[in-house]
Scaffold this motif. Sequence first.
Motif, mmCIF file in Angstrom:
data_model
loop_
_atom_site.group_PDB
_atom_site.id
_atom_site.type_symbol
_atom_site.label_atom_id
_atom_site.label_comp_id
_atom_site.label_asym_id
_atom_site.label_seq_id
_atom_site.Cartn_x
_atom_site.Cartn_y
_atom_site.Cartn_z
ATOM 1 N N MET A 281 -16.199 -44.507 80.194
ATOM 2 C CA MET A 281 -15.449 -45.367 80.403
ATOM 3 C C MET A 281 -16.320 -46.859 79.473
ATOM 4 S SD MET A 281 -12.777 -44.106 80.708
ATOM 5 C CE MET A 281 -11.541 -45.238 81.049
ATOM 6 N N VAL A 282 -15.540 -47.340 78.697
ATOM 7 C CA VAL A 282 -15.804 -48.038 77.693
ATOM 8 C C VAL A 282 -15.308 -49.364 78.980
ATOM 9 C CG1 VAL A 282 -15.345 -49.646 76.368
ATOM 10 C CG2 VAL A 282 -15.385 -46.785 75.775
ATOM 11 N N THR A 283 -16.855 -50.430 78.632
ATOM 12 C CA THR A 283 -15.546 -51.453 79.624
ATOM 13 C C THR A 283 -15.298 -52.447 78.873
ATOM 14 O OG1 THR A 283 -18.081 -51.548 80.585
ATOM 15 C CG2 THR A 283 -17.220 -53.584 81.312
ATOM 16 N N VAL A 284 -14.182 -53.142 79.866
ATOM 17 C CA VAL A 284 -13.060 -53.825 79.094
ATOM 18 C C VAL A 284 -13.759 -54.900 79.402
ATOM 19 C CG1 VAL A 284 -10.796 -55.186 79.648
ATOM 20 C CG2 VAL A 284 -11.387 -52.597 79.794
ATOM 21 N N ASP A 285 -13.950 -56.273 77.768
ATOM 22 C CA ASP A 285 -14.792 -57.254 77.637
ATOM 23 C C ASP A 285 -13.731 -58.204 78.282
ATOM 24 O OD1 ASP A 285 -12.734 -57.178 75.648
ATOM 25 O OD2 ASP A 285 -14.353 -56.531 73.947
ATOM 26 N N ALA A 286 -14.012 -59.654 78.192
ATOM 27 C CA ALA A 286 -13.736 -60.895 78.438
ATOM 28 C C ALA A 286 -12.065 -60.687 77.554
ATOM 29 C CB ALA A 286 -14.367 -62.051 78.056
ATOM 30 N N ALA A 287 -12.515 -60.325 76.192
ATOM 31 C CA ALA A 287 -11.575 -60.665 75.168
ATOM 32 C C ALA A 287 -10.061 -59.728 75.302
ATOM 33 C CB ALA A 287 -12.154 -60.607 73.511
ATOM 34 N N THR A 288 -10.823 -59.122 75.479
ATOM 35 C CA THR A 288 -9.259 -57.113 75.823
ATOM 36 C C THR A 288 -8.973 -57.960 77.544
ATOM 37 O OG1 THR A 288 -10.510 -55.652 74.730
ATOM 38 C CG2 THR A 288 -8.678 -55.387 76.550
ATOM 39 N N MET A 289 -9.620 -58.232 78.479
ATOM 40 C CA MET A 289 -9.311 -59.027 79.544
ATOM 41 C C MET A 289 -7.784 -60.108 79.297
ATOM 42 S SD MET A 289 -11.687 -59.174 81.788
ATOM 43 C CE MET A 289 -12.955 -57.481 81.853
ATOM 44 N N ALA A 290 -8.842 -61.056 78.602
ATOM 45 C CA ALA A 290 -7.382 -61.873 77.858
ATOM 46 C C ALA A 290 -6.504 -61.703 77.785
ATOM 47 C CB ALA A 290 -8.260 -63.343 77.097
ATOM 48 N N LYS A 291 -6.555 -60.958 76.364
ATOM 49 C CA LYS A 291 -4.767 -60.398 75.793
ATOM 50 C C LYS A 291 -3.699 -59.775 76.508
ATOM 51 C CE LYS A 291 -7.397 -59.514 71.078
ATOM 52 N NZ LYS A 291 -7.662 -58.451 70.014
ATOM 53 N N ASP A 292 -4.669 -58.884 77.622
ATOM 54 C CA ASP A 292 -4.070 -58.268 78.443
ATOM 55 C C ASP A 292 -3.393 -59.169 79.576
ATOM 56 O OD1 ASP A 292 -4.178 -55.314 77.693
ATOM 57 O OD2 ASP A 292 -6.226 -54.941 78.684
ATOM 58 N N ILE A 293 -3.871 -60.433 79.503
ATOM 59 C CA ILE A 293 -3.560 -61.084 80.662
ATOM 60 C C ILE A 293 -2.501 -61.435 79.954
ATOM 61 C CG2 ILE A 293 -4.075 -63.235 82.434
ATOM 62 C CD1 ILE A 293 -7.016 -61.709 82.836
ATOM 63 N N ALA A 294 -2.351 -62.218 78.551
ATOM 64 C CA ALA A 294 -1.527 -62.786 78.072
ATOM 65 C C ALA A 294 -0.251 -62.260 77.528
ATOM 66 C CB ALA A 294 -2.149 -62.860 77.132
ATOM 67 N N ALA A 295 -0.117 -61.159 77.560
ATOM 68 C CA ALA A 295 0.519 -59.962 77.909
ATOM 69 C C ALA A 295 1.584 -59.963 78.415
ATOM 70 C CB ALA A 295 0.140 -58.576 76.614
ATOM 71 N N THR A 296 1.246 -59.111 79.737
ATOM 72 C CA THR A 296 1.453 -58.630 80.769
ATOM 73 C C THR A 296 0.992 -59.077 82.598
ATOM 74 O OG1 THR A 296 -0.825 -57.325 81.149
ATOM 75 C CG2 THR A 296 1.448 -56.212 80.325
ATOM 76 N N GLY A 297 0.156 -60.686 81.857
ATOM 77 C CA GLY A 297 -0.307 -60.986 83.623
ATOM 78 C C GLY A 297 -0.827 -60.574 83.949
ATOM 79 N N ARG A 298 -1.108 -59.301 83.732
ATOM 80 C CA ARG A 298 -2.813 -58.919 84.512
ATOM 81 C C ARG A 298 -3.520 -58.442 83.368
ATOM 82 N NH1 ARG A 298 -1.075 -53.288 86.367
ATOM 83 N NH2 ARG A 298 0.750 -53.088 85.230
ATOM 84 N N VAL A 299 -4.239 -57.319 83.942
ATOM 85 C CA VAL A 299 -5.718 -56.535 83.510
ATOM 86 C C VAL A 299 -5.618 -55.132 84.979
ATOM 87 C CG1 VAL A 299 -7.018 -58.267 83.501
ATOM 88 C CG2 VAL A 299 -7.063 -55.765 82.099
#
Length: 408
Positions: A281-299
């Motif tokens: 599995m590809v490690t989720v990077d900080a930028a992707t985490m930030a996008k998911d939190i902004a969109a759904t409130g969690r990652v």
Amino acid sequence: MEQPPFHRSPHTAVQDVPDRNAGGDRQIKVLWASRTSPEPVSTPVQGQDDGTVALAPRHGHDGRAIRRFLEGRMSHGRLAVAVLAGALLLPAGAVAQQEVAGARDFPLIKRYEGSRLIGYESRPFDTVKLIVGKLTLGDNGQPAPAAVRELEGRHTRLLYLAPSQRSSLEVFRNYENELAAKGFTVLFKCSGEEQCESVGAEIYRVLYPPTKALQNNELSKVAFNVPAEPHYLAATLSRPEGAVAVSLYVAVDRSTAFPETKDRVAVLLDVVEDKPMEAKMVTVDAATMAKDIAATGRVAVYGLYFDTDKADLKQESAPSLAEIGKLLKAQPDLKVYIVGHTDNVGGFDYNMSLSQLRAKSVVDQLVQSFGISPDRLKPAGAGLIAPVAPNDDDAGRSKNRRVEIVKQ
């Protein structure tokens, strides 16, 4: 009533079995069917004098049930014909079979002297349920252990045939002493049918059903066909390179259909090494985490690993921890809940506590290793109450074991 004729084919064989209830003076005729027979395996078992009909089970090793039926029939002076659906007819060449090519003993555990390694399998990463309690018959009619531990790691399965004239207890005690000498801690141990199992919930049905039988050769396929005098233990060993868990099952085979295994002790040894799954599995990077939190409130983060039944983070978690640290440093005002999730293996209270402890371990590492203020982090344990997939199989359970970062 005239006895019906035997139905013979290339897939069946008739054998005269001494009737123990009659001191061995009478013989029971048994019609054995191959597991690979294309013919129906629900052939009637018919008494000589009253026409009573019973059907042999369609699936699984059921030598004990057939044996109990035959003994009961013969105790009333009747002759019976039976079909054993779980049996395999050994070809002539099977008697001279040698050890499995390319197989080897597990380096940490010696074999019983004079034994032959007749079955072997090694999987780089597998899930194994370690039985740590007596088996009883569950509400669904299937054997259910009082307690299990679900393990993940490298799984090595070894099947040995001990030399003749050895008792299952003697072989078992030798293995027990070997494991104790190596520092293993016994989690559960039982000897005899009374301690280990219940009627219909025999331990071999869980450890070595036809679907789990090793396919190396004909001997490995028919092992534990009619097991008796069972002994079992589960043990673990902690070591710097990773923990090791062992499942040991020893029994003597009372089936008279297979000369090579008749009255011989078989040993099934399952070894699970605590080794990480190859990371795909590809490690989720900080930028992707930030996008998911902004969109759904969690990652959801799947790159945080823990030892089985423990809350300590493993070294393989470092890349994901670093990305979470990078996220929090890039957004100094962001406050989050670190929420632990588990699968459904184990009880409710146990999983709630374990998920809370694991979440706290992540918080502690973020504070200690990345200098994140503890005021920005709050650990929480959701246990098994928020699955993202069914817990019916390994794939679903692995998706449910995760840590989520939730915006406060």
